[in-house]
Design an enzyme around this catalytic site. Structure first.
Site, PDB file in Angstrom:
ATOM      1  N   GLU A 187       0.849  -1.202   0.000  1.00 40.07           N
ATOM      2  CA  GLU A 187       0.000   0.000   0.000  1.00 40.07           C
ATOM      3  C   GLU A 187       0.875   1.239   0.000  1.00 40.07           C
ATOM      4  O   GLU A 187       1.590   1.500   0.971  1.00 40.07           O
ATOM      5  CB  GLU A 187      -0.918   0.027   1.224  1.00 40.07           C
ATOM      6  CG  GLU A 187      -1.761   1.287   1.299  1.00 40.07           C
ATOM      7  CD  GLU A 187      -2.498   1.472   2.616  1.00 40.07           C
ATOM      8  OE1 GLU A 187      -2.884   2.619   2.916  1.00 40.07           O
ATOM      9  OE2 GLU A 187      -2.678   0.479   3.348  1.00 40.07           O
ATOM     10  N   ARG A 242       0.542  10.405   0.243  1.00 38.39           N
ATOM     11  CA  ARG A 242       0.853  11.480   1.185  1.00 38.39           C
ATOM     12  C   ARG A 242       2.082  12.272   0.789  1.00 38.39           C
ATOM     13  O   ARG A 242       2.506  13.173   1.515  1.00 38.39           O
ATOM     14  CB  ARG A 242       1.063  10.905   2.594  1.00 38.39           C
ATOM     15  CG  ARG A 242      -0.140  10.159   3.149  1.00 38.39           C
ATOM     16  CD  ARG A 242       0.135   9.667   4.547  1.00 38.39           C
ATOM     17  NE  ARG A 242      -0.855   8.691   4.985  1.00 38.39           N
ATOM     18  CZ  ARG A 242      -0.794   8.028   6.130  1.00 38.39           C
ATOM     19  NH1 ARG A 242       0.220   8.239   6.951  1.00 38.39           N
ATOM     20  NH2 ARG A 242      -1.733   7.144   6.447  1.00 38.39           N
ATOM     21  N   THR A 297      -4.825   6.042   1.339  1.00 37.47           N
ATOM     22  CA  THR A 297      -5.270   7.396   1.654  1.00 37.47           C
ATOM     23  C   THR A 297      -6.091   7.987   0.518  1.00 37.47           C
ATOM     24  O   THR A 297      -5.953   9.159   0.170  1.00 37.47           O
ATOM     25  CB  THR A 297      -4.087   8.326   1.996  1.00 37.47           C
ATOM     26  OG1 THR A 297      -3.058   7.590   2.669  1.00 37.47           O
ATOM     27  CG2 THR A 297      -4.551   9.439   2.939  1.00 37.47           C
ATOM     28  N   LYS A 356     -11.040  -2.217   6.112  1.00 41.16           N
ATOM     29  CA  LYS A 356      -9.878  -1.758   6.868  1.00 41.16           C
ATOM     30  C   LYS A 356     -10.387  -1.243   8.217  1.00 41.16           C
ATOM     31  O   LYS A 356     -11.321  -0.443   8.263  1.00 41.16           O
ATOM     32  CB  LYS A 356      -9.178  -0.634   6.105  1.00 41.16           C
ATOM     33  CG  LYS A 356      -8.056   0.072   6.872  1.00 41.16           C
ATOM     34  CD  LYS A 356      -7.465   1.182   6.010  1.00 41.16           C
ATOM     35  CE  LYS A 356      -6.388   1.954   6.751  1.00 41.16           C
ATOM     36  NZ  LYS A 356      -5.759   2.984   5.897  1.00 41.16           N
TER      37      LYS A 356
END
Length: 217
Positions: free
Chosen positions: A49, A53, A76, A136
């Site tokens: 993953e 960011r 994200t 998640k």
């Protein structure tokens, strides 16, 4: 090519079942992307993953997607624009800290497998009603950790989780021992200090240790 929530959840479960740990990666330098992915995959952690960011994140996804044996996802995901950019960069799955109708619809429309975030029973129930049963659990430790997952598992045994957020080498085993946990997300397998000095052998060793963690069957 669209994807239904049930098909997306099935594929997310398959990806999460590849290894006990999904490395959660914050990568600043594209030059480290390929050797980092190769080290993690060689260590037995093929599902990666890459969090969106950093300015380099999408290019990192693109580069890592070219490494054989890997399944690279974009984390994200916050907006539909994130979803489209991740898909264009080559991500094969997406991860979101929570779930909005806009994010779910965008992933379904783009055909991007999604691991949507949930931290409460109500959030899990809402996603389950839409067809998502692989979620998640985030932020895991701040949301009650193992005891919270165990409690949610009582009334919602059909929902499985990938806990992320505060999961470490020290507590990963406790999470993975839960019946409703398929894998866990963690960043400790790719520490920034080892990435900075290019210690790919050290990262491969950390990945190999994590890949040996036992998951409750």
């Amino acid at each position: 090519m669209t994807v239904s929530p049930k098909a997306a959840s099935l594929r997310a479960r398959e990806i999460c079942s590849l290894a006990p740990i999904v490395p959660v990666l914050v990568v600043d330098d594209v030059a480290t992307a390929r050797p980092l992915a190769k080290a993690l995959i060689a260590g037995g952690l093929p599902a990666l993953e890459v969090t969106l960011r950093t300015p380099a994140a999408l290019e990192v996804v693109r580069v890592m997607s070219g490494v054989p044996g890997g399944h690279v996802g974009a984390g994200t995901l916050i907006t539909p624009e994130d979803v489209r950019a991740a898909k264009e960069a080559g991500a094969t799955f997406g991860v979101s800290p929570g779930a909005t109708d806009e994010i779910l619809a965008a992933c379904e429309a783009e055909g991007l497998t999604l691991l949507p975030g949930a931290a409460t029973a109500s959030e899990a129930m809402r996603l389950l009603a839409r067809g998502y049963d692989m979620l998640k659990f985030f932020p895991a430790e701040a949301s009650g950790g193992v005891s919270a997952l165990k409690a949610i598992g009582g009334p919602l045994p059909q929902v499985s989780f990938c806990p992320t957020g505060g999961v470490s080498a020290a507590n990963a085993g406790s999470y993975l021992s839960q019946k409703n946990v398929v894998c866990a997300g963690g960043s400790w397998v790719a520490p920034k200090d080892l990435i900075a000095v290019g210690d790919w052998a050290g990262i491969e060793t950390l990945a190999r240790d994590a890949a040996q963690l036992e998951v409750c069957k």
